[in-house]
Design a protein around this motif. Structure first.
Motif, PDB file in Angstrom:
ATOM      1  N   VAL A 179     -18.975  15.034  15.457  1.00  0.00           N
ATOM      2  CA  VAL A 179     -18.833  14.663  16.965  1.00  0.00           C
ATOM      3  C   VAL A 179     -19.743  13.348  17.072  1.00  0.00           C
ATOM      4  O   VAL A 179     -19.513  12.511  17.934  1.00  0.00           O
ATOM      5  CB  VAL A 179     -19.012  15.874  17.754  1.00  0.00           C
ATOM      6  CG1 VAL A 179     -18.986  15.556  19.304  1.00  0.00           C
ATOM      7  CG2 VAL A 179     -18.119  17.010  17.370  1.00  0.00           C
ATOM      8  N   VAL A 180     -20.902  13.403  16.810  1.00  0.00           N
ATOM      9  CA  VAL A 180     -21.930  12.460  16.944  1.00  0.00           C
ATOM     10  C   VAL A 180     -22.672  12.078  15.654  1.00  0.00           C
ATOM     11  O   VAL A 180     -22.817  12.783  14.662  1.00  0.00           O
ATOM     12  CB  VAL A 180     -23.189  13.026  18.028  1.00  0.00           C
ATOM     13  CG1 VAL A 180     -22.597  13.054  19.480  1.00  0.00           C
ATOM     14  CG2 VAL A 180     -24.055  14.032  17.603  1.00  0.00           C
ATOM     15  N   THR A 181     -23.321  10.931  15.658  1.00  0.00           N
ATOM     16  CA  THR A 181     -24.072  10.486  14.411  1.00  0.00           C
ATOM     17  C   THR A 181     -25.652  10.536  14.749  1.00  0.00           C
ATOM     18  O   THR A 181     -25.963  10.739  15.856  1.00  0.00           O
ATOM     19  CB  THR A 181     -23.808   9.071  14.487  1.00  0.00           C
ATOM     20  OG1 THR A 181     -24.332   8.328  15.391  1.00  0.00           O
ATOM     21  CG2 THR A 181     -22.514   8.636  14.032  1.00  0.00           C
ATOM     22  N   GLU A 182     -26.219  10.646  13.674  1.00  0.00           N
ATOM     23  CA  GLU A 182     -27.822  10.636  13.882  1.00  0.00           C
ATOM     24  C   GLU A 182     -28.195   9.650  14.899  1.00  0.00           C
ATOM     25  O   GLU A 182     -29.267   9.760  15.485  1.00  0.00           O
ATOM     26  CB  GLU A 182     -28.515  10.813  12.552  1.00  0.00           C
ATOM     27  CG  GLU A 182     -28.308  12.222  11.732  1.00  0.00           C
ATOM     28  CD  GLU A 182     -29.143  11.969  10.424  1.00  0.00           C
ATOM     29  OE1 GLU A 182     -30.020  11.285  10.283  1.00  0.00           O
ATOM     30  OE2 GLU A 182     -28.696  13.098   9.590  1.00  0.00           O
ATOM     31  N   GLN A 183     -27.660   8.491  14.644  1.00  0.00           N
ATOM     32  CA  GLN A 183     -28.152   7.315  15.388  1.00  0.00           C
ATOM     33  C   GLN A 183     -27.876   7.492  16.868  1.00  0.00           C
ATOM     34  O   GLN A 183     -28.709   7.129  17.727  1.00  0.00           O
ATOM     35  CB  GLN A 183     -27.368   6.024  15.030  1.00  0.00           C
ATOM     36  CG  GLN A 183     -27.616   4.860  15.593  1.00  0.00           C
ATOM     37  CD  GLN A 183     -27.071   3.617  14.962  1.00  0.00           C
ATOM     38  OE1 GLN A 183     -26.345   3.523  14.028  1.00  0.00           O
ATOM     39  NE2 GLN A 183     -27.576   2.366  15.485  1.00  0.00           N
ATOM     40  N   GLN A 184     -26.663   8.088  17.217  1.00  0.00           N
ATOM     41  CA  GLN A 184     -26.230   8.448  18.577  1.00  0.00           C
ATOM     42  C   GLN A 184     -27.496   9.452  19.284  1.00  0.00           C
ATOM     43  O   GLN A 184     -27.808   9.353  20.444  1.00  0.00           O
ATOM     44  CB  GLN A 184     -24.956   8.939  18.716  1.00  0.00           C
ATOM     45  CG  GLN A 184     -23.981   8.118  18.682  1.00  0.00           C
ATOM     46  CD  GLN A 184     -22.589   8.653  18.659  1.00  0.00           C
ATOM     47  OE1 GLN A 184     -22.240   9.369  17.867  1.00  0.00           O
ATOM     48  NE2 GLN A 184     -21.823   8.155  19.694  1.00  0.00           N
ATOM     49  N   VAL A 185     -27.882  10.362  18.362  1.00  0.00           N
ATOM     50  CA  VAL A 185     -28.844  11.358  18.776  1.00  0.00           C
ATOM     51  C   VAL A 185     -30.075  10.752  19.146  1.00  0.00           C
ATOM     52  O   VAL A 185     -30.822  11.022  20.133  1.00  0.00           O
ATOM     53  CB  VAL A 185     -29.067  12.539  17.570  1.00  0.00           C
ATOM     54  CG1 VAL A 185     -30.330  13.357  18.024  1.00  0.00           C
ATOM     55  CG2 VAL A 185     -27.894  13.399  17.559  1.00  0.00           C
ATOM     56  N   LEU A 186     -30.555   9.948  18.294  1.00  0.00           N
ATOM     57  CA  LEU A 186     -32.059   9.004  18.550  1.00  0.00           C
ATOM     58  C   LEU A 186     -31.705   8.312  19.462  1.00  0.00           C
ATOM     59  O   LEU A 186     -32.759   8.044  20.607  1.00  0.00           O
ATOM     60  CB  LEU A 186     -32.175   8.246  16.950  1.00  0.00           C
ATOM     61  CG  LEU A 186     -33.524   7.413  17.133  1.00  0.00           C
ATOM     62  CD1 LEU A 186     -34.735   8.382  17.210  1.00  0.00           C
ATOM     63  CD2 LEU A 186     -33.639   6.633  15.847  1.00  0.00           C
ATOM     64  N   GLY A 187     -30.796   7.570  19.611  1.00  0.00           N
ATOM     65  CA  GLY A 187     -30.368   6.730  20.657  1.00  0.00           C
ATOM     66  C   GLY A 187     -30.563   7.499  22.289  1.00  0.00           C
ATOM     67  O   GLY A 187     -31.348   6.940  23.146  1.00  0.00           O
ATOM     68  N   MET A 188     -30.315   8.631  22.290  1.00  0.00           N
ATOM     69  CA  MET A 188     -30.463   9.419  23.593  1.00  0.00           C
ATOM     70  C   MET A 188     -31.680   9.887  23.822  1.00  0.00           C
ATOM     71  O   MET A 188     -32.083   9.815  24.814  1.00  0.00           O
ATOM     72  CB  MET A 188     -29.366  10.892  23.255  1.00  0.00           C
ATOM     73  CG  MET A 188     -29.570  11.808  24.392  1.00  0.00           C
ATOM     74  SD  MET A 188     -30.823  13.016  24.104  1.00  0.00           S
ATOM     75  CE  MET A 188     -30.511  14.093  22.632  1.00  0.00           C
ATOM     76  N   GLN A 189     -32.389  10.204  22.784  1.00  0.00           N
ATOM     77  CA  GLN A 189     -33.537  10.719  22.669  1.00  0.00           C
ATOM     78  C   GLN A 189     -34.746   9.586  23.327  1.00  0.00           C
ATOM     79  O   GLN A 189     -35.485   9.863  23.786  1.00  0.00           O
ATOM     80  CB  GLN A 189     -34.081  11.217  21.248  1.00  0.00           C
ATOM     81  CG  GLN A 189     -33.616  12.601  20.816  1.00  0.00           C
ATOM     82  CD  GLN A 189     -33.778  13.002  19.467  1.00  0.00           C
ATOM     83  OE1 GLN A 189     -34.071  12.209  18.717  1.00  0.00           O
ATOM     84  NE2 GLN A 189     -33.675  14.223  19.334  1.00  0.00           N
ATOM     85  N   LEU A 190     -34.498   8.449  22.635  1.00  0.00           N
ATOM     86  CA  LEU A 190     -35.293   7.216  22.886  1.00  0.00           C
ATOM     87  C   LEU A 190     -34.958   6.858  24.594  1.00  0.00           C
ATOM     88  O   LEU A 190     -35.950   6.490  25.273  1.00  0.00           O
ATOM     89  CB  LEU A 190     -34.889   6.140  22.177  1.00  0.00           C
ATOM     90  CG  LEU A 190     -35.589   6.328  20.537  1.00  0.00           C
ATOM     91  CD1 LEU A 190     -35.115   4.993  19.764  1.00  0.00           C
ATOM     92  CD2 LEU A 190     -37.147   6.288  20.751  1.00  0.00           C
TER      93      LEU A 190
END
Length: 273
Positions: free
Chosen positions: A238-249
């Protein structure tokens, strides 16, 4: 937690870090929830979806006269709940956790109150839970339910990295049988299940530059909440690790921005048998 499906998926997962997040969540959001609940006249309380005992801990601290039976679908959570309660010094006369499906309860006693918090959002056909517990509640028993209304989440400034992730997160919860807007339906669900004197209120957060410390705390908590779904969302594509990191930042940026705003509403229902 309740499910008839052996392949049931819980968006937050059952990892150790998630079990600790549940306890952190309970402390962050305690006052907005519990300041509007009154269990002072209750002795035996039924808690549906007791999880790791995070809410149970608060219930016993606020109303020491309570004896609580927690119903939980996931056995890993029950073990953690027993450990948590034991460390706090609570014995079996004060709290017990049982492994059952909340849609098909089979209990040995009746209770004069029931408590549900952040549970129905994960359940398909939540009215079945409300109907299932009703025979085990005494006439006049009070029911308190607190549930999510995730479409109310808003930040200023709006960050696409956050809002796009939040939409995927909520859409996935729907796809696995949950309802991230179930709070809005609590009145109708309780009505359909045959409860009376139903009252609803909206609670939550509207934090800006006037409450810098609380705002930072809630942004950190919300980042952890959104991150808790990441392992399953990544696993399901559903999401990529990059999308997760982008949300967190982006959440970190908003947390430190003096002019940022955090807004979210949940719904609380009180009803009687």
């Amino acid at each position: 937690m309740s499910s008839n499906n052996p392949s049931y998926k819980y968006i937050h997962g059952y990892q150790e870090v998630e079990q600790e997040r549940l306890r952190e969540q309970a402390s962050v959001i305690e006052n907005p929830i519990y300041d509007y609940i009154d269990f002072s006249g209750i002795e035996n309380l039924l808690e549906i979806g007791s999880g790791v005992g995070a809410q149970t801990e608060i219930l016993l601290r606020r109303w020491p006269q309570l004896s609580i039976t927690g119903v939980e679908y996931e056995e890993k959570q029950i073990k953690k709940a027993f450990d948590n309660m034991s460390k706090l010094g609570y014995e079996s006369d004060k709290v017990n956790f049982i492994h059952q499906d909340a849609k098909a309860l089979s209990l040995s006693q009746q209770y004069d109150g029931a408590f549900i918090c952040w549970v129905l959002e994960h359940v398909s056909e939540p009215v079945k839970v409300l109907k299932s517990m009703k025979p085990f509640l005494k006439n006049g028993a009070v029911v308190s339910i607190t549930e999510v209304f995730n479409s109310t989440f808003y930040t200023y400034p709006i960050m696409p990295e956050i809002m796009d992730y939040w939409k995927l997160y909520n859409d996935f919860q729907v796809s696995i049988g949950g309802d991230p807007q179930v709070g809005a339906r609590l009145g109708d669900l309780l009505e359909e299940a045959g409860y009376r004197d139903i009252q609803l209120r909206s609670g939550g957060f509207h934090l800006d530059s006037r409450q810098p410390e609380e705002k930072q705390k809630v942004f950190s908590y919300w980042k952890n909440l959104m991150s808790s779904g990441a392992p399953l969302l990544i696993e399901e594509g559903v999401v990529t690790e990059q999308q997760v990191l982008g949300m967190q930042l982006a959440m970190d940026k908003l947390r430190e921005l003096p002019a940022s705003v955090f807004y979210y509403r949940f719904i609380q229902a009180t009803a009687y048998v």
